[in-house]
Design an enzyme around this catalytic site. Structure first.
Site, mmCIF file in Angstrom:
data_model
loop_
_atom_site.group_PDB
_atom_site.id
_atom_site.type_symbol
_atom_site.label_atom_id
_atom_site.label_comp_id
_atom_site.label_asym_id
_atom_site.label_seq_id
_atom_site.Cartn_x
_atom_site.Cartn_y
_atom_site.Cartn_z
ATOM 1 N N CYS A 41 0.832 -1.186 0.000
ATOM 2 C CA CYS A 41 0.000 0.000 0.000
ATOM 3 C C CYS A 41 0.870 1.239 0.000
ATOM 4 O O CYS A 41 2.075 1.171 -0.201
ATOM 5 C CB CYS A 41 -0.903 0.004 1.238
ATOM 6 S SG CYS A 41 -1.862 -1.512 1.452
ATOM 7 N N ASP A 91 -3.248 -9.974 7.453
ATOM 8 C CA ASP A 91 -2.091 -9.699 8.305
ATOM 9 C C ASP A 91 -2.179 -8.363 9.032
ATOM 10 O O ASP A 91 -1.484 -8.154 10.030
ATOM 11 C CB ASP A 91 -0.799 -9.750 7.485
ATOM 12 C CG ASP A 91 -0.817 -8.834 6.270
ATOM 13 O OD1 ASP A 91 -1.890 -8.319 5.908
ATOM 14 O OD2 ASP A 91 0.256 -8.637 5.673
#
EC number: 6.3.5.4
Length: 606
Positions: A2, A100
C-alpha cells in the site's frame, strides 16, 4: 502492499492537502483509501492510507485500521501472519479479519515493541497507541518497504514516497548536490553511504529500526535487528540441507496471496531456482515475465527458452529497444523521485509495466541472492585471498581460471591475486568507470565509506552490499518501479531465517568447483536444467546503453546537453564527445546511463 503518509505535530494539515496526498498515493493502492485525523494533546496526528488488496481483500481490512485502542496504517506484508495468528489465538486474542493487518495490532498488544522482531515480512507502518498516547514507526530489517522523513523543527512528516511529503506541504529543499556527485562519480554503491536523499530536507527512516514518539521531538529510531556474520561449524551436507529447508520456507511464505503470483524470470540461477521450487515443491502455476536484449553478451534468450520448457509456464517476453527511451526514463525518474540508479532498474520498471498490463498484482523476484549466497565476480577473488599462503591456493586459482575467471570483462578483476596483494582495493566498485577523473570538473575525491561488519574479507564485502551499497538501492528503486504500476514485488530470498543461516555457514562452503553460489545451485539440483544451474557466467536482465540511447537523434542529444547543474560536476566537452554516434562506448554504459538519468532528474524534478 500500500501507500502510507502521516504527520505528527502542532499544525493541522488542511483537508485539501490531505485529499491531494491521497490522490497522489493512488498508484500505490487503487483498491481503497482512508484517512484519520485526531488530537493528541497539543498536537495533531494525520494518518493516510491507500490499499492494494492482496490478502483478505474485503473492506474489513481497510485502513487506517482501528482495533484494541490502536490505529494502524501499514505498507507491505507480514508473511508469517498465519503462524503469528495461531500463536496469538492461543493467548486469547480474537480476530475479526483473516489478513495480516489485524495481526500487527494484536501482536503489538501482546508483546509491545518486541512484536516487530517477530514479523517476517516487508513493511513500513505507523501505529498510534491511544492507551500510551504515542506514535510507533517501524521498518523491516532489509528495508524492502520505504519510509521517508521530514522534520521542520515543529512536526514530523512521514510517507512511502518523497512526492507524498511534498503534497502534504513539505519543503523538500534543493537537490542534494553531494549525493548527486557521489552517484555520478562513484556510482550507485555510494548512494547510501550517508543517510540522505536527493533532496536536502528529506531522509530515510533506517531499515531494521523502530521509533516511539510521545511528541514530535521524540523522534529517535532504535535498531531492533541487523544481520551479522556468525560462522558455525558445519560440513557440506549440513549446509546444503539447512539451505534447502530455509529456502523452501522462505518461498512458501512469499507465495501467500489471494491472487495469482507472477515471477520475473531471467536466464540466471536465482530466478530459476525460485521458480522451480515454487512449481515443484508447492505446485504453483508459474506465470513468468522476461526482458530480452539482443546484443551479444547480454542475450539470454536460449537460457530463458530452456527454463520455460522445463517449467512449462505461461511466459511473457518483452524485448529491449530505445524508441521511447527518453520519455520512459523521464517517467521512471518521476516515479523514483530520483535518478534511476542502473540500466537494470530501468528494465525492471519496464517489466513492471508489462506485468501490470497482464493483470497481475504480485510478482516474485530474486533480489538479494548475490549478497546472501555470494554471486558477484569479485566475491570469488575475496574468497581466493583467504587461501593465500596455503597449499590449496594455486589449485583454487586454477579452478577460477577455468570457470568464472574466463567471463570477467572488468580489467580490474582479471588478476586472481588482486585482493591477496591489495585487500583494500575497491576501485572496481567505487568509480563509475576507470577514467572518471577525465570527465569531472574537479579531481574526484576518494570514497572510503566501507564499514566494518566482519573480519572475514568476503563476508565484510557482502554485508556492505547487503546493508547499504547494493540491496537497499535496488529495493527502493524496485518498490517505486512496481508500485507505480500497482504491483507488489516480493523478494523471495530476503528472509531473515535464511539470511541468518547463510551467514552462519563457513565461507569456504559458498564456493565449489570454481563457481560461486554453490549452495543455491545444490538447492536447485534436480529441479533446474543443468545448463542453467552449472553455468559459471553471471547473467540477468541488462542491456547496452546503445540499445536504449539513440545518439543519432538530434532531439535526444539536445535534451541531454541542456544547461543544468549536472555540468557543475561533469565536463560538458567530454560528455559531448560521448554523445557522438561514432564514439565507442565500451566500458561507458553505466556512466552514460547515470548521466542521462541525472540530467532528466534536473530537467523535470528540480
Amino acid at each position: 502492499m500500500c501507500g502510507i503518509a502521516g504527520y505528527f505535530g502542532p499544525d493541522a494539515i488542511s483537508p485539501d492537502r490531505l485529499q491531494a496526498t491521497l490522490t497522489a498515493m493512488h498508484h500505490r493502492g487503487p483498491d481503497g483509501s482512508g484517512q484519520a485525523s485526531l488530537a493528541v494533546g497539543d498536537n495533531h496526528l494525520h494518518l493516510l492510507h491507500t490499499r492494494l488488496a492482496i490478502i483478505d481483500p474485503e473492506a474489513r481490512s481497510d485502513q487506517p485500521f482501528d482495533a484494541d485502542d490502536c490505529l494502524l496504517v501499514f505498507n507491505g506484508e507480514i508473511y508469517n501472519f498465519v503462524e503469528l495468528r495461531e500463536e496469538l489465538a492461543q493467548l486469547g486474542h480474537q480476530f475479526e479479519t483473516t489478513g495480516d493487518t489485524e495481526v500487527i495490532i494484536k501482536a503489538y498488544r501482546a508483546w509491545g515493541l518486541d512484536c516487530i522482531s517477530r514479523f517476517e515480512g516487508m513493511f513500513a507502518f505507523a501505529i498510534f497507541d491511544r492507551q500510551e498516547h504515542c506514535l510507533i514507526l517501524a521498518r523491516d530489517g532489509f528495508g524492502e518497504k520505504p519510509l521517508f522523513i521530514h522534520q521542520d523543527g515543529r512536526g514530523l512528516y512521514f510517507a512511502s514516497e518523497i512526492k507524498l511529503l511534498r503534497q502534504m506541504g513539505v519543503q523538500a529543499g534543493d537537490i542534494n548536490q553531494d549525493r548527486m556527485e557521489r552517484f555520478l562519480i562513484h556510482g550507485y554503491r555510494a548512494l547510501n553511504g550517508r543517510a540522505d536523499s536527493f533532496y536536502e530536507n528529506i531522509t530515510p527512516f533506517p531499515p531494521g529500526h523502530h521509533a516511539r514518539l510521545s511528541s514530535p521531538a521524540d523522534y529517535q529510531p532504535r535498531s531492533y535487528w541487523q544481520l551479522t556474520h556468525d560462522p558455525q561449524p558445519m560440513n557440506w551436507m549440513e549446509a546444503v540441507e539447512g539451505t534447502k529447508h530455509h529456502l523452501k520456507n522462505a518461498i512458501k511464505l512469499r507465495l501467500r496471496a489471494d491472487t495469482n503470483v507472477a515471477i520475473t524470470l531471467s536466464g540466471g540461477i536465482d530466478s530459476n531456482v525460485l521458480a522451480a521450487i515454487a512449481a515443484h515443491e508447492f505446485d504453483q502455476t508459474i506465470h513468468s515475465f522476461s526482458m530480452l536484449e539482443a546484443e551479444i553478451g547480454y542475450n539470454e534468450e536460449p537460457l530463458i527458452n530452456r527454463a520455460v520448457e522445463a517449467l512449462q509456464c505461461d511466459h511473457h517476453i518483452m524485448r529491449v529497444h530505445g524508441h521511447d527511451f527518453m520519455d520512459r526514463l523521464a517517467r521512471i525518474v518521476h516515479q523514483q523521485d530520483a535518478p534511476v540508479p542502473t540500466i537494470a532498474m530501468y528494465l525492471d520498471a519496464w517489466l513492471a509495466e508489462s506485468v501490470s498490463e497482464a493483470g497481475y498484482k504480485v510478482a516474485l523476484n530474486g533480489m538479494g541472492s548475490d549478497e546472501l549466497f555470494s554471486g558477484y565476480y569479485d566475491h570469488y577473488l575475496y574468497y581466493l585471498a583467504g587461501f593465500d599462503g596455503t597449499p590449496a591456493y594455486e589449485e583454487k586459482v586454477s579452478e577460477w581460471r577455468a570457470s568464472m575467471g574466463q567471463w570477467i570483462r572488468n580489467p580490474l578483476l582479471k588478476d586472481p591475486h588482486r585482493f591477496s596483494r591489495e585487500p583494500g582495493f575497491r576501485d572496481h566498485l567505487y568509480l563509475s568507470m576507470p577514467d572518471i577523473g577525465e570527465f569531472t570538473c574537479r579531481p574526484p575525491g576518494a570514497y572510503g565509506l566501507e564499514r566494518d561488519y566482519s573480519r572475514d574479507l568476503l563476508r565484510n564485502r557482502m554485508l556492505n552490499e547487503l546493508h547499504h551499497e547494493a540491496v537497499p538501492v535496488y529495493l527502493l528503486a524496485g518498490d517505486h518501479n512496481w508500485m507505480a504500476q500497482s504491483v507488489e514485488s516480493r523478494s523471495a530470498y530476503l528472509d531473515r531465517d535464511l539470511a541468518r543461516f547463510l551467514y552462519s555457514v563457513p565461507s569456504e562452503l559458498l564456493f565449489r568447483d570454481g563457481r560461486a553460489k554453490a549452495l543455491l545451485r545444490e538447492a536447485g539440483r534436480g529441479l533446474v536444467p543443468p545448463e542453467i544451474l552449472d553455468m559459471s557466467r553471471k547473467v540477468g536482465f541488462n542491456a547496452r546503453i546503445t540499445s536504449l540511447l539513440y545518439r543519432d537523434n538530434p532531439d535526444v542529444v539536445e535534451r541531454l546537453m541542456s544547461d543544468t547543474p549536472v555540468f557543475d560536476i561533469l565536463r560538458r566537452d567530454r560528455i559531448e564527445q560521448l554523445m557522438k554516434p561514432d564514439t565507442p562506448l565500451e566500458g561507458y554504459d553505466n556512466f552514460l546511463f547515470a548521466f542521462a538519468s541525472a540530467q532528466l532528474f534536473y530537467l523535470n524534478e528540480a
